[in-house]
Design a protein around this motif. Structure first.
Motif, PDB file in Angstrom:
ATOM      1  N   GLY A 158      -1.983   1.817   0.184  1.00 31.45           N
ATOM      2  CA  GLY A 158      -2.726   3.008   0.608  1.00 31.45           C
ATOM      3  C   GLY A 158      -4.206   2.769   0.823  1.00 31.45           C
ATOM      4  O   GLY A 158      -4.940   3.669   1.236  1.00 31.45           O
ATOM      5  N   THR A 159      -4.653   1.535   0.583  1.00 30.66           N
ATOM      6  CA  THR A 159      -6.096   1.232   0.634  1.00 30.66           C
ATOM      7  C   THR A 159      -6.731   1.597   1.970  1.00 30.66           C
ATOM      8  O   THR A 159      -7.825   2.149   2.008  1.00 30.66           O
ATOM      9  N   GLU A 160      -6.049   1.262   3.059  1.00 29.67           N
ATOM     10  CA  GLU A 160      -6.678   1.443   4.377  1.00 29.67           C
ATOM     11  C   GLU A 160      -6.411   2.821   4.983  1.00 29.67           C
ATOM     12  O   GLU A 160      -6.627   3.025   6.181  1.00 29.67           O
ATOM     13  N   HIS A 230       2.013  -8.015   7.292  1.00 30.44           N
ATOM     14  CA  HIS A 230       2.214  -6.561   7.387  1.00 30.44           C
ATOM     15  C   HIS A 230       0.934  -5.870   7.846  1.00 30.44           C
ATOM     16  O   HIS A 230       0.962  -5.007   8.718  1.00 30.44           O
ATOM     17  N   ARG A 247      -0.711   7.504   4.973  1.00 26.69           N
ATOM     18  CA  ARG A 247       0.515   7.173   4.228  1.00 26.69           C
ATOM     19  C   ARG A 247       0.416   7.653   2.783  1.00 26.69           C
ATOM     20  O   ARG A 247      -0.669   7.659   2.216  1.00 26.69           O
ATOM     21  N   PHE A 264       8.742   5.390   2.161  1.00 27.61           N
ATOM     22  CA  PHE A 264       7.619   5.346   3.106  1.00 27.61           C
ATOM     23  C   PHE A 264       7.483   6.724   3.742  1.00 27.61           C
ATOM     24  O   PHE A 264       8.457   7.295   4.241  1.00 27.61           O
TER      25      PHE A 264
HETATM   26  C1  HEM Z   1       8.640  -1.565   2.842  1.00 28.11           C
HETATM   27  C2  HEM Z   1       7.830  -0.555   2.930  1.00 28.11           C
HETATM   28  C3  HEM Z   1       6.344  -0.740   2.918  1.00 28.11           C
HETATM   29  C4  HEM Z   1       5.560  -1.245   1.922  1.00 28.11           C
HETATM   30  C5  HEM Z   1       5.999  -1.720   0.541  1.00 28.11           C
HETATM   31  C6  HEM Z   1       4.208  -1.243   2.417  1.00 28.11           C
HETATM   32  C7  HEM Z   1       3.126  -1.705   1.701  1.00 28.11           C
HETATM   33  C8  HEM Z   1       1.852  -1.836   2.221  1.00 28.11           C
HETATM   34  C9  HEM Z   1       0.742  -2.455   1.541  1.00 28.11           C
HETATM   35  C10 HEM Z   1       0.812  -3.067   0.152  1.00 28.11           C
HETATM   36  C11 HEM Z   1      -0.333  -2.381   2.355  1.00 28.11           C
HETATM   37  C12 HEM Z   1      -1.756  -2.931   2.093  1.00 28.11           C
HETATM   38  C13 HEM Z   1      -2.708  -1.931   1.505  1.00 28.11           C
HETATM   39  C14 HEM Z   1      -2.986  -0.710   2.345  1.00 28.11           C
HETATM   40  O1  HEM Z   1      -3.868  -0.699   3.187  1.00 28.11           O
HETATM   41  O2  HEM Z   1      -2.266   0.255   2.155  1.00 28.11           O
HETATM   42  C15 HEM Z   1       0.086  -1.696   3.546  1.00 28.11           C
HETATM   43  C16 HEM Z   1      -0.731  -1.411   4.613  1.00 28.11           C
HETATM   44  C17 HEM Z   1      -0.355  -0.684   5.701  1.00 28.11           C
HETATM   45  N1  HEM Z   1       0.926  -0.268   6.001  1.00 28.11           N
HETATM   46 FE1  HEM Z   1       2.573  -0.558   4.885  1.00 28.11          FE
HETATM   47  N2  HEM Z   1       4.195  -0.733   3.683  1.00 28.11           N
HETATM   48  C18 HEM Z   1       5.482  -0.429   4.038  1.00 28.11           C
HETATM   49  C19 HEM Z   1       5.912   0.077   5.247  1.00 28.11           C
HETATM   50  C20 HEM Z   1       5.085   0.458   6.262  1.00 28.11           C
HETATM   51  C21 HEM Z   1       5.509   1.051   7.506  1.00 28.11           C
HETATM   52  C22 HEM Z   1       6.970   1.333   7.877  1.00 28.11           C
HETATM   53  C23 HEM Z   1       4.380   1.311   8.230  1.00 28.11           C
HETATM   54  C24 HEM Z   1       4.208   1.946   9.587  1.00 28.11           C
HETATM   55  C25 HEM Z   1       5.191   2.312  10.370  1.00 28.11           C
HETATM   56  C26 HEM Z   1       3.247   0.875   7.448  1.00 28.11           C
HETATM   57  C27 HEM Z   1       1.938   1.008   7.828  1.00 28.11           C
HETATM   58  C28 HEM Z   1       0.876   0.455   7.155  1.00 28.11           C
HETATM   59  C29 HEM Z   1      -0.504   0.536   7.625  1.00 28.11           C
HETATM   60  C30 HEM Z   1      -1.024   1.274   8.858  1.00 28.11           C
HETATM   61  C31 HEM Z   1      -1.273  -0.203   6.722  1.00 28.11           C
HETATM   62  C32 HEM Z   1      -2.787  -0.450   6.778  1.00 28.11           C
HETATM   63  C33 HEM Z   1      -3.068  -1.643   7.643  1.00 28.11           C
HETATM   64  C34 HEM Z   1      -4.558  -1.954   7.711  1.00 28.11           C
HETATM   65  O3  HEM Z   1      -5.296  -1.110   8.247  1.00 28.11           O
HETATM   66  O4  HEM Z   1      -4.946  -2.996   7.194  1.00 28.11           O
HETATM   67  N3  HEM Z   1       3.706   0.355   6.270  1.00 28.11           N
HETATM   68  N4  HEM Z   1       1.414  -1.387   3.450  1.00 28.11           N
END
Ligand code: HEM
Length: 321
Positions: A158-160, A230, A247, A264
């Motif tokens: 959720g940081t970003e 990711h 998110r 998610f």
């Molecule tokens: C398996 C499920 C998922 C897990 C465990 C997960 C976990 C994470 C983690 C640990 C981060 C890095 C910290 C942060 O900025 O929040 C991240 C970033 C992000 N995730 Fe996920 N995520 C998942 C699925 C998704 C999906 C399905 C999407 C979009 C369709 C998504 C979109 C994003 C976005 C937009 C970021 C920030 C990217 C950035 O600006 O650096 N995530 N996620």
């Protein structure tokens, strides 16, 4: 993809999309039973949601209880007819067999958040009792906040996220669809993780999958961050500007049954940016350069819903399809 148009300040009051972080959440997806009686019961219920949330929430003023209700594309037509939200459609699937963002049934989504699960539980009970047999609940997940905002895979999640005015601009429909201003789109997917395989990776290898450091949650330097990470694949731009989504993922699971999950959930002003991210993750950018998080995580549900403004939600009770 969403163009960031100015919000109409006279726009209707959104539901609690911008709710501050809570320690508990309950996610419920239901399908509408066939027949006019079921539809009219659900319509009438739309006017009760806010009052039920107030009644339950008042009992623990510090509990931060909120409830968001969204409707799927087919359900919108059945329940409310025209006009309909401009960008509402069924969940679009992405990716090959074995690594697929799949669509699953769902007409109504409830996203209930609070700092105590008893509040979520009580509100869900009241809302379900008011719905009676007009719906079938097909998925229900109780999510918990895990240590310092970490996902179940151990990385801070959720940081970003955008904050403040940016969060509103990225999530709340404005003048681009005036009849639905104050609304939002929400996409949900339930993921299950293979924690044995994930934990077999070194911390450094996990960091290359996510694109951030595990302990301190810092973004990896561009020179070492893989394009398949990711965070790389979920960073998207339009006209040179980064487009964000909001998110509020929650861990859930049953350790005794070997179940470790991430629910998610993401809000956006249009489904397009979330769908672009899904395509990047599941198909790859470029195609084949997919998100390696998916080697350890499977999406077992998928749904897209429109969240009307709080004002419209109440008014929908009087709609005739
Ligand atoms: C398996 C499920 C998922 C897990 C465990 C997960 C976990 C994470 C983690 C640990 C981060 C890095 C910290 C942060 O900025 O929040 C991240 C970033 C992000 N995730 Fe996920 N995520 C998942 C699925 C998704 C999906 C399905 C999407 C979009 C369709 C998504 C979109 C994003 C976005 C937009 C970021 C920030 C990217 C950035 O600006 O650096 N995530 N996620």
């Amino acid at each position: 993809m969403t163009t960031q148009m100015p919000l109409d300040n006279a726009a209707a009051e959104p539901q609690a999309v911008g709710q501050s972080i809570t320690s508990s959440a309950l996610f419920m997806v239901a399908t509408l039973k066939p027949g006019a009686d079921a539809a009219s019961k659900v319509r009438a219920w739309c006017a009760d949601i806010a009052a039920l949330t107030r009644s339950v929430g008042k009992r623990v003023p510090t509990g931060n209880l909120s409830c968001i209700c969204g409707f799927g594309s087919t359900a919108w037509d059945t329940l409310f007819g025209q006009p309909r939200p401009a960008s509402l459609h069924g969940f679009r699937e992405f990716g090959p067999e074995g690594r697929r963002a799949m669509a699953t049934p769902g007409d109504i989504l409830l996203h209930i958040r609070a700092d105590q699960m008893d509040l979520c539980f009580e509100l869900a009970t009241q809302l379900c009792s008011a719905l009676g047999d007009s719906v079938s609940v097909i998925d229900e997940v109780q999510g918990f906040r895990y240590f310092d905002m970490r996902s179940i895979i151990g990385f801070v999640d959720g940081t970003e996220n955008p904050v403040g005015r940016k969060a509103v601009d990225f999530t709340i429909v404005g003048n681009e669809d005036p009849s639905f201003s104050g609304g939002s789109y929400v996409l949900v997917q339930k993921y299950l993780h293979n924690m044995t395989a994930w934990n077999a990776l070194s911390v450094e290898a996990q960091e290359r999958v996510i694109g951030r450091t595990k302990l301190s949650d810092l973004e990896l330097d561009e020179s070492v961050k893989p394009s398949s990470s990711h965070s790389a694949l979920t960073t998207i731009t339009q006209d040179g500007q980064e487009v964000k989504i909001l998110r509020d993922n929650m861990p859930f699971g049953r350790p005794g049954a070997g179940e470790f999950g991430t629910y998610f959930i993401a809000y956006a002003r249009s489904p397009a940016p979330i769908e672009q991210m899904l395509e990047n993750m599941f198909v790859g950018r470029p195609s084949g350069n997919y998100d390696r998080l998916l080697d350890f995580s499977s999406a077992v549900t998928g749904g897209l819903f429109f969240v009307p403004s709080a004002d419209l939600l109440e008014a929908l009770a009087d709609r005739q399809p």
